[in-house]
Design a protein around this motif. Structure first.
Motif, PDB file in Angstrom:
ATOM      1  N   LEU A 112       0.830  -1.204   0.000  1.00 32.70           N
ATOM      2  CA  LEU A 112       0.000   0.000   0.000  1.00 32.70           C
ATOM      3  C   LEU A 112       0.867   1.257   0.000  1.00 32.70           C
ATOM      4  N   ASP A 113       1.955   1.232   0.773  1.00 32.03           N
ATOM      5  CA  ASP A 113       2.882   2.373   0.769  1.00 32.03           C
ATOM      6  C   ASP A 113       3.441   2.624  -0.624  1.00 32.03           C
ATOM      7  N   GLN A 114       3.788   1.545  -1.327  1.00 36.93           N
ATOM      8  CA  GLN A 114       4.333   1.697  -2.669  1.00 36.93           C
ATOM      9  C   GLN A 114       3.289   2.317  -3.598  1.00 36.93           C
ATOM     10  N   ALA A 115       2.031   1.886  -3.433  1.00 36.46           N
ATOM     11  CA  ALA A 115       0.967   2.450  -4.263  1.00 36.46           C
ATOM     12  C   ALA A 115       0.723   3.921  -3.926  1.00 36.46           C
ATOM     13  N   MET A 116       0.965   4.295  -2.657  1.00 38.24           N
ATOM     14  CA  MET A 116       0.743   5.684  -2.267  1.00 38.24           C
ATOM     15  C   MET A 116       1.725   6.628  -2.935  1.00 38.24           C
ATOM     16  N   ILE A 117       2.881   6.115  -3.350  1.00 39.48           N
ATOM     17  CA  ILE A 117       3.866   6.969  -4.014  1.00 39.48           C
ATOM     18  C   ILE A 117       3.289   7.549  -5.300  1.00 39.48           C
ATOM     19  N   THR A 118       2.649   6.677  -6.099  1.00 39.51           N
ATOM     20  CA  THR A 118       2.029   7.146  -7.340  1.00 39.51           C
ATOM     21  C   THR A 118       0.916   8.136  -7.044  1.00 39.51           C
ATOM     22  N   LEU A 119       0.115   7.861  -6.011  1.00 36.73           N
ATOM     23  CA  LEU A 119      -0.977   8.762  -5.664  1.00 36.73           C
ATOM     24  C   LEU A 119      -0.443  10.114  -5.211  1.00 36.73           C
ATOM     25  N   ARG A 120       0.643  10.122  -4.446  1.00 37.00           N
ATOM     26  CA  ARG A 120       1.236  11.389  -4.002  1.00 37.00           C
ATOM     27  C   ARG A 120       1.796  12.167  -5.163  1.00 37.00           C
ATOM     28  N   SER A 121       2.316  11.454  -6.180  1.00 37.42           N
ATOM     29  CA  SER A 121       2.813  12.147  -7.369  1.00 37.42           C
ATOM     30  C   SER A 121       1.663  12.795  -8.132  1.00 37.42           C
ATOM     31  N   ALA A 122       0.520  12.089  -8.221  1.00 37.96           N
ATOM     32  CA  ALA A 122      -0.642  12.650  -8.910  1.00 37.96           C
ATOM     33  C   ALA A 122      -1.233  13.822  -8.145  1.00 37.96           C
ATOM     34  N   ALA A 123      -1.027  13.860  -6.817  1.00 36.79           N
ATOM     35  CA  ALA A 123      -1.590  14.949  -6.018  1.00 36.79           C
ATOM     36  C   ALA A 123      -0.983  16.297  -6.376  1.00 36.79           C
ATOM     37  N   HIS A 149      15.580  13.330  -4.919  1.00 36.52           N
ATOM     38  CA  HIS A 149      14.975  12.673  -6.078  1.00 36.52           C
ATOM     39  C   HIS A 149      15.693  13.152  -7.339  1.00 36.52           C
ATOM     40  N   PRO A 150      15.599  12.379  -8.405  1.00 34.30           N
ATOM     41  CA  PRO A 150      16.245  12.808  -9.652  1.00 34.30           C
ATOM     42  C   PRO A 150      15.646  14.125 -10.151  1.00 34.30           C
ATOM     43  N   ASP A 151      16.440  14.890 -10.864  1.00 32.69           N
ATOM     44  CA  ASP A 151      15.973  16.175 -11.398  1.00 32.69           C
ATOM     45  C   ASP A 151      14.707  15.980 -12.221  1.00 32.69           C
ATOM     46  N   GLY A 152      13.660  16.712 -11.856  1.00 30.63           N
ATOM     47  CA  GLY A 152      12.426  16.689 -12.621  1.00 30.63           C
ATOM     48  C   GLY A 152      11.624  15.415 -12.503  1.00 30.63           C
ATOM     49  N   ASN A 153      11.969  14.517 -11.574  1.00 31.84           N
ATOM     50  CA  ASN A 153      11.248  13.253 -11.445  1.00 31.84           C
ATOM     51  C   ASN A 153      10.992  12.962  -9.968  1.00 31.84           C
ATOM     52  N   PRO A 154       9.958  13.562  -9.379  1.00 26.88           N
ATOM     53  CA  PRO A 154       9.694  13.348  -7.945  1.00 26.88           C
ATOM     54  C   PRO A 154       8.885  12.094  -7.642  1.00 26.88           C
ATOM     55  N   ALA A 155       8.641  11.238  -8.668  1.00 24.42           N
ATOM     56  CA  ALA A 155       7.812  10.049  -8.426  1.00 24.42           C
ATOM     57  C   ALA A 155       8.471   9.109  -7.433  1.00 24.42           C
ATOM     58  N   ASN A 156       9.796   8.967  -7.500  1.00 25.76           N
ATOM     59  CA  ASN A 156      10.550   8.136  -6.563  1.00 25.76           C
ATOM     60  C   ASN A 156      11.580   8.992  -5.849  1.00 25.76           C
ATOM     61  N   GLU A 157      11.992   8.562  -4.692  1.00 25.10           N
ATOM     62  CA  GLU A 157      12.884   9.385  -3.879  1.00 25.10           C
ATOM     63  C   GLU A 157      13.804   8.516  -3.041  1.00 25.10           C
ATOM     64  N   VAL A 158      14.806   9.141  -2.470  1.00 26.51           N
ATOM     65  CA  VAL A 158      15.725   8.494  -1.543  1.00 26.51           C
ATOM     66  C   VAL A 158      15.599   9.214  -0.215  1.00 26.51           C
ATOM     67  N   GLN A 159      15.113   8.521   0.796  1.00 23.34           N
ATOM     68  CA  GLN A 159      14.875   9.117   2.113  1.00 23.34           C
ATOM     69  C   GLN A 159      16.083   8.862   3.012  1.00 23.34           C
ATOM     70  N   LEU A 160      16.505   9.895   3.720  1.00 24.84           N
ATOM     71  CA  LEU A 160      17.680   9.814   4.590  1.00 24.84           C
ATOM     72  C   LEU A 160      17.276  10.134   6.028  1.00 24.84           C
ATOM     73  N   TYR A 161      17.539   9.185   6.934  1.00 25.86           N
ATOM     74  CA  TYR A 161      17.262   9.351   8.360  1.00 25.86           C
ATOM     75  C   TYR A 161      18.587   9.186   9.117  1.00 25.86           C
ATOM     76  N   ILE A 162      18.947  10.178   9.925  1.00 30.05           N
ATOM     77  CA  ILE A 162      20.117  10.071  10.787  1.00 30.05           C
ATOM     78  C   ILE A 162      19.635  10.200  12.229  1.00 30.05           C
ATOM     79  N   PHE A 163      19.747   9.110  12.988  1.00 27.43           N
ATOM     80  CA  PHE A 163      19.326   9.087  14.386  1.00 27.43           C
ATOM     81  C   PHE A 163      20.552   9.245  15.278  1.00 27.43           C
ATOM     82  N   GLU A 164      20.451  10.100  16.270  1.00 27.70           N
ATOM     83  CA  GLU A 164      21.494  10.227  17.283  1.00 27.70           C
ATOM     84  C   GLU A 164      20.998   9.548  18.552  1.00 27.70           C
ATOM     85  N   MET A 165      21.716   8.523  18.992  1.00 30.11           N
ATOM     86  CA  MET A 165      21.335   7.775  20.179  1.00 30.11           C
ATOM     87  C   MET A 165      22.134   8.273  21.386  1.00 30.11           C
TER      88      MET A 165
END
Length: 584
Positions: A142-153, A315-331
């Protein structure tokens, strides 16, 4: 007072007097049953089938008389059975009590022995795991399907208005099913901001300018007459300019600024750009509001003393359909970073030379270094996204631990180099570590894994920060899984500040095992100071204390193999094991 007797007549009398109406009904049934055969026998001897008015009746056959008698006797017989059965009927048999749960004793009565109970428990556990896996896979799909829906939004205002509420509801579902995967909630209705990539940017406040820059020339766009080449604002690669990066960091809380500075925002690889997080290039969170970003997973990080988290995505230039998410946690400490990293690492994962330890899972990259735990999670499995995720991970790794992630010889692109000069003075010069910090860095917690025996089939090294194996008194445990032929088990070690503290934990472990009715066998051995074997439900635990360390083995089914492993394990340990209990 005359003594009461419990003969049959007295029992019948008491039963009759307890409910006279019921007694009369039972007596009538008994009389009917007793007199029916007599009535049929008497009627059978009479000549009631004589000729009348020229007609002759045929006398019934013997079997039909018996069947008729049985039918007549069945009515009082059934009534009598119901009357007797009512005395033993459980009134609560069909009652539903939502507040009543089965006790362990109730559940155990359906099994004949401990082996059958253990097999049923294992089968139920596997069934629950399969159900959880199906639900988790469905939510991830479902999360993967939401990516396309968010792009259409982006091109549909009604969809964009509804999207935040949909994502919030999805977060609730994810929390309920316990999906352990990074989640991103964007304010899709926020208007995009076009950040300048060339020329001089404008600054809302003079203190945000780089040192030595002229405020007038900055705001007018004209370069200062004495501007040195080092103050040129054109970045060497895609991403924010140094001034834009400094402006972003200036808006971060002081406690989170050093953490946010680890996010690569400038000098990105060609063809990539930073995503828009509600008008910002980054987001930062502390332990109190971490749930706003990773609802459903925040508690697992709080258990490992999370200090904060910094986030951005690309995300690639001009293509926000897919992205690379970066999380840095400090413990809170390197131990906690190692522990959280270990709980999420799959058993079969591709190891990477990143930080203190790292691995790849699909296109995603994970590693820990010092007190940081880093996740780089693409939404696409393509080589382009995988290479970018690895490049970003190497850059962060080298920023935290210089030289911890060497670049492949075939890759010489300076766009992914670590700690370039474009970062300006926002980070400041890294101060030289103090003697205490240097000693902490030398005491790498991963070194304790080396105390666990090598082989057979050693995998899945983990650090458990608290409640190891379900014991509230057992925390900060280093463990690994082992396998040989059809046998599997786990081995662990926990060093303490003093042998006395280790002995106290050893005795708590034994007392807890005894409370679960485990069979305890004391073992005399030269390899350890104390040792016992606990057997329960067909599973074997061997626990020992040597010097200031408590170690052992659990979940084994072969006593001889377990004893041989533990003897080798205990004999290999030194008399004093390094520990991290500074407060003890």
């Amino acid at each position: 007072m005359e003594p009461t007797t419990s003969g049959p007549l007295n029992l019948l009398q008491d039963w009759f007097l307890a409910d006279p109406l019921r007694g009369l009904a039972a007596l009538a049934c008994v009389i009917a049953l007793a007199t029916t055969p007599i009535a049929f026998a008497l009627l059978g001897r009479t000549e009631y089938l004589h000729t009348r008015r020229g007609r002759v009746y045929r006398k019934p056959e013997w079997w039909s008389v018996v069947c008729g008698m049985a039918l007549v006797m069945g009515v009082p017989g059934i009534i009598l059975v119901l009357l007797v059965k009512s005395q033993y009927f459980d009134e609560d048999r069909y009652a539903f009590d939502p507040n009543r749960t089965w006790s362990v004793a109730d559940q155990g009565r359906q099994f004949r022995n401990a082996e059958e109970l253990a097999a049923a428990a294992e089968q139920e556990y596997e069934r629950l795991q399969d159900e959880r896996r199906l639900i988790s896979d469905g939510i991830k799909a479902l999360d993967q399907a939401m990516i396309t829906l968010r792009s259409a939004a982006a091109v549909s205002p009604p969809t964009a208005e509804a999207m935040p509420n949909v994502l919030e509801q999805l977060a609730t579902i994810r929390k309920a099913v316990g999906v352990d995967a990074p989640q991103q909630l964007l304010d899709e209705t926020a208007p995009p901001i076009d950040l300048a990539r060339s020329g001089a940017p404008s600054f809302p406040y003079p203190f945000m300018m780089p040192p030595g820059a002229d405020w007038g020339s900055m705001t007018s766009g004209a370069p200062a007459a004495d501007e040195s080449p080092g103050l040129r604002l054109t970045p060497p690669g895609p991403g924010l300019t140094p001034a834009e990066r400094d402006a972003e960091l200036a808006q971060v809380a002081d406690e989170q600024r050093s953490l946010a500075a680890l996010l690569p925002l400038s000098d990105l690889p060609e063809g990539w750009e930073i995503g828009d997080s509600g008008g910002r290039a980054l987001e930062s969170f502390n332990a109190g509001n971490l749930y706003e970003k990773i609802d459903g997973r925040a508690e697992s990080f709080v258990q490992y003393d999370v200090v904060g988290m910094a986030y951005t995505f690309y995300h690639p230039d001009g293509n926000p359909a897919n992205e690379v998410q970066l999380y840095i946690f400090e413990m809170g400490s390197p131990l906690n970073a190692l522990g959280k990293y270990g709980t999420e690492k799959p058993e079969e994962a591709e190891s990477l030379q990143l930080g203190s330890a790292g691995y790849a899972s699909g296109a995603s990259v994970f590693f820990h270094a010092k007190s940081y735990y880093v996740q780089v999670v693409p939404t696409s499995e393509s080589d382009e996204f995988r290479d970018f995720a690895l490049a970003i991970a190497r850059r962060i790794s080298n920023d935290i631990l210089p030289g911890s992630a060497p670049e492949p010889e075939s890759e010489g692109d300076t766009a992914i180099a670590s700690a370039d000069a474009s970062k300006g003075m926002a980070d400041g010069e890294a101060p030289a570590p103090s003697e205490a910090e240097a000693e902490t860095e030398q005491a790498d917690p991963t070194a304790l894994f080396a105390l666990l025996p090598d082989g057979p089939g050693r995998t899945n090294e983990q650090y458990l920060a608290q409640d190891a194996f379900g014991y509230a008194f057992l925390s900060d445990v280093f463990m690994a899984a082992y396998a040989e032929a059809d046998l599997t088990w786990q081995a662990f070690i926990r060093p303490y500040a003093t042998p006395e503290r280790a002995q106290e934990i050893f005795e708590l472990y034994r007392a807890d095992a005894e409370s679960f009715d485990a069979k305890i066998t004391e073992v005399e051995t030269e390899a350890a100071d104390a040792m016992f074997i606990a057997e329960n439900f067909g599973l074997i635990e061997v626990i020992f204390r040597k010097g200031n360390a408590v170690g052992g083995l659990n979940d084994s089914t072969d006593l001889d193999a377990a004893q041989a492993f533990i003897d080798r394990f205990a004999a290999s340990l030194p008399e004093s094991v390094p520990h991290f209990d500074d407060g003890e």
